[in-house]
Design a protein around this motif. Structure first.
Motif, PDB file in Angstrom:
ATOM      1  N   LEU B  28      40.280  32.437  39.184  1.00 46.82           N
ATOM      2  CA  LEU B  28      39.172  33.384  39.144  1.00 46.82           C
ATOM      3  C   LEU B  28      39.126  34.205  40.423  1.00 46.82           C
ATOM      4  O   LEU B  28      38.817  35.400  40.401  1.00 46.82           O
ATOM      5  N   SER B  29      39.438  33.569  41.534  1.00 46.53           N
ATOM      6  CA  SER B  29      39.371  34.302  42.797  1.00 46.53           C
ATOM      7  C   SER B  29      40.442  35.394  42.862  1.00 46.53           C
ATOM      8  O   SER B  29      40.210  36.467  43.402  1.00 46.53           O
ATOM      9  N   ARG B  30      41.610  35.124  42.267  1.00 46.09           N
ATOM     10  CA  ARG B  30      42.649  36.154  42.261  1.00 46.09           C
ATOM     11  C   ARG B  30      42.291  37.284  41.305  1.00 46.09           C
ATOM     12  O   ARG B  30      42.657  38.435  41.529  1.00 46.09           O
ATOM     13  N   LEU B  42      32.474  38.195  35.036  1.00 43.47           N
ATOM     14  CA  LEU B  42      33.484  37.511  34.222  1.00 43.47           C
ATOM     15  C   LEU B  42      32.837  36.508  33.277  1.00 43.47           C
ATOM     16  O   LEU B  42      33.150  36.480  32.080  1.00 43.47           O
ATOM     17  N   TYR B  43      31.908  35.693  33.811  1.00 40.97           N
ATOM     18  CA  TYR B  43      31.287  34.678  32.959  1.00 40.97           C
ATOM     19  C   TYR B  43      30.231  35.275  32.033  1.00 40.97           C
ATOM     20  O   TYR B  43      29.851  34.655  31.044  1.00 40.97           O
ATOM     21  N   GLY B  49      34.862  30.973  30.059  1.00 42.31           N
ATOM     22  CA  GLY B  49      35.681  30.893  31.258  1.00 42.31           C
ATOM     23  C   GLY B  49      37.113  31.344  31.058  1.00 42.31           C
ATOM     24  O   GLY B  49      37.415  32.174  30.189  1.00 42.31           O
ATOM     25  N   LYS B  50      37.990  30.801  31.856  1.00 41.30           N
ATOM     26  CA  LYS B  50      39.379  31.233  31.884  1.00 41.30           C
ATOM     27  C   LYS B  50      40.037  31.152  30.513  1.00 41.30           C
ATOM     28  O   LYS B  50      40.773  32.065  30.120  1.00 41.30           O
ATOM     29  N   ALA B  51      39.759  30.082  29.785  1.00 36.78           N
ATOM     30  CA  ALA B  51      40.368  29.915  28.468  1.00 36.78           C
ATOM     31  C   ALA B  51      39.961  31.055  27.538  1.00 36.78           C
ATOM     32  O   ALA B  51      40.792  31.585  26.793  1.00 36.78           O
ATOM     33  N   GLU B  52      38.688  31.449  27.614  1.00 35.23           N
ATOM     34  CA  GLU B  52      38.245  32.542  26.737  1.00 35.23           C
ATOM     35  C   GLU B  52      38.850  33.867  27.175  1.00 35.23           C
ATOM     36  O   GLU B  52      39.158  34.732  26.348  1.00 35.23           O
TER      37      GLU B  52
END
Lengths: 186, 186
Positions: B28-30, B42-43, B49-52
DNA sequence: CAATCATTGTACCGATCGGTACAATGGAAG
DNA sequence: CTTCCATTGTACCGATCGGTACAATGATTG
């Protein structure tokens, strides 16, 4: 009770983990979890940490291909050497269930870290096939094109058979590639 | 001063990051670092999260291929549709500088997470090519084999051209594949 | 047996991971 | 102008990251 390893025992274990999880996906804790080898041992054998572990794995992969694939292609009957390559490769990649670590590293930013080793691996593989094809009577250009096509075809077959979760795809692809190279030899 | 995004703007940015860094390598930081989009946004758009985020990217990739590749292959002149595919694919993958996210995901354990989307992508691509080849006069078996070979060949060419850091490898491979399919049509 | 030394397990480090909570912001609609 | 609500920035969470320090272990050597 204490299990004692040496470096040579650990590298193949690391190889399978990097293959399955990728470079970024491989964490020290997952290595410990899957192998029982603690951080103490890992950093004893690989003071450079994860990067050195992956480099050691790449070096071992390179050594294996050197003796099992590249060298046989460079001497003896070319037809026979190429035929042996297909069966060896099919075994090595377990009919597509096992991926090519070098190819996988090439796809994401991991490439930057190991660019030299990754480039070498493919250059030497292609060159070995090319030289065998030339010995078998192919023209220089045709030999290079077919060698590239063969190596790329294997990589593509790995991606596809894993994506479809179908081993038959890999075996079938390798057979097709084998026939194509065979037809070009005389 | 506040920059306001909508979901549709973010997905292509995420796509490039996942492509370059892989699923595990993308943090997420990148994402924030490369896009300026904070976690709050993003959220908000991707509560999973990342998966979505990755799933959304895969869905967009699928949609693009559906309209740009699969559909044209299903209607109209087959020769022309297949010829268009090669040039569209060459553009899409930027002559090998841009990788196939789906293929990359297929190689490591990321596959498990997105197995359905990954399988679909390749099944539909192969089937679209196969049906065009059949319309162009190929037998069923030959069409399937050639379609598989074409799609796998593209994946392999991506791996190889990135490994060798040589765009020409990709372009050349695609040309060879194009000729092979062309020769099988009548 | 004693001494050595390669190997290992454990405890720890600061940094970063993915994810959550929530108040501040500010454009759109009434 | 005011209200509303989608969007955002910030502060924070526990877990895990890669890596370090070091004492305990135990096989090998003299």
């Amino acid at each position: 009770m204490k299990t004692v390893y040496e470096r040579a025992d650990i590298v193949p274990l690391l190889a399978e983990i990097f293959r399955e999880l990728g470079y970024e996906g491989t964490s020290l804790s997952r290595i410990t979890e899957r192998t029982g080898i603690g951080k103490g041992s890992l950093y004893h054998f690989f003071p450079g940490g994860k990067a050195e572990m992956a480099a050691a794995v790449l070096a071992e992969v390179d050594a294996w291909f050197e003796q099992a694939i590249y060298q046989p292609l460079g001497k003896g009957d070319a037809h026979q050497a190429i035929a042996a390559m297909w069966t060896d490769v099919n075994d090595y990649f377990r009919s597509g269930r096992r991926i090519c670590l070098v190819g996988a590293f090439a796809l994401d930013e991991t490439r930057e870290r190991f660019a030299a080793a990754i480039g070498d691996y493919f250059i030497r593989w292609i060159d070995a096939v090319r030289s065998a094809l030339v010995r078998a009577g192919c023209s220089e250009e045709e030999a290079l094109a077919l060698a590239e096509e063969g190596v790329a075809g294997i990589q593509g077959a790995l991606v596809l058979s894993r994506a479809l979760d179908d081993r038959a795809v890999f075996t079938r692809s390798v057979e097709t590639l084998a026939k194509r190279l065979d037809a070009a030899m005389r």
